[in-house]
Design a protein around this motif. Sequence first.
Motif, PDB file in Angstrom:
ATOM      1  N   LEU A  56      -8.812 -14.782 -34.221  1.00  0.00           N
ATOM      2  CA  LEU A  56      -9.958 -14.404 -35.043  1.00  0.00           C
ATOM      3  C   LEU A  56     -10.888 -15.586 -35.269  1.00  0.00           C
ATOM      4  CD1 LEU A  56     -11.369 -12.183 -36.604  1.00  0.00           C
ATOM      5  CD2 LEU A  56      -9.986 -12.777 -38.584  1.00  0.00           C
ATOM      6  N   ARG A  57     -10.316 -16.760 -35.553  1.00  0.00           N
ATOM      7  CA  ARG A  57     -11.139 -17.964 -35.738  1.00  0.00           C
ATOM      8  C   ARG A  57     -11.909 -18.295 -34.463  1.00  0.00           C
ATOM      9  NH1 ARG A  57      -6.672 -19.976 -38.645  1.00  0.00           N
ATOM     10  NH2 ARG A  57      -5.889 -20.967 -36.772  1.00  0.00           N
ATOM     11  N   THR A  58     -11.207 -18.262 -33.329  1.00  0.00           N
ATOM     12  CA  THR A  58     -11.840 -18.606 -32.057  1.00  0.00           C
ATOM     13  C   THR A  58     -12.888 -17.576 -31.669  1.00  0.00           C
ATOM     14  OG1 THR A  58      -9.750 -19.609 -31.379  1.00  0.00           O
ATOM     15  CG2 THR A  58     -11.357 -19.195 -29.659  1.00  0.00           C
ATOM     16  N   TRP A  59     -12.539 -16.286 -31.782  1.00  0.00           N
ATOM     17  CA  TRP A  59     -13.469 -15.217 -31.398  1.00  0.00           C
ATOM     18  C   TRP A  59     -14.700 -15.207 -32.295  1.00  0.00           C
ATOM     19  CZ3 TRP A  59     -14.384 -12.542 -27.318  1.00  0.00           C
ATOM     20  CH2 TRP A  59     -15.153 -11.380 -27.380  1.00  0.00           C
ATOM     21  N   SER A  60     -14.512 -15.445 -33.591  1.00  0.00           N
ATOM     22  CA  SER A  60     -15.648 -15.470 -34.518  1.00  0.00           C
ATOM     23  C   SER A  60     -16.598 -16.617 -34.181  1.00  0.00           C
ATOM     24  CB  SER A  60     -15.167 -15.617 -35.955  1.00  0.00           C
ATOM     25  OG  SER A  60     -14.407 -14.498 -36.327  1.00  0.00           O
ATOM     26  N   ALA A  61     -16.042 -17.789 -33.917  1.00  0.00           N
ATOM     27  CA  ALA A  61     -16.879 -18.936 -33.555  1.00  0.00           C
ATOM     28  C   ALA A  61     -17.598 -18.675 -32.233  1.00  0.00           C
ATOM     29  CB  ALA A  61     -16.036 -20.198 -33.454  1.00  0.00           C
TER      30      ALA A  61
END
Length: 94
Positions: A56-61
């Motif tokens: 989620l952190r990677t995809w959001s960024a």
Amino acid sequence: MLRHGVADVLVEGAVTGRLSLVTLAMGAGGLAVRHINDAGHWVFTRLAGLDMASGLRTWSAFTTVMGCVGCALTAVIRTLVQRSPPLKGQLSER
């Protein structure tokens, strides 16, 4: 319903070039604020072998950067379109 009303005001009386730019800007803005229910998030997380929080952190960024780059490119294209002379038979937007 709300988006239709807002978009209606933006594109009222616009020529084709302006409509294309509005479409690009709306697509880039929608890309920047993806939700966890987006199928791309789950595919990316599984294929990258990440746990849900890291994914989620990677995809959001990633999607935020893609959306910002899309908006910046749309702004650059808008400047180029505005500086070019109108084609014969087209209305000027200036």
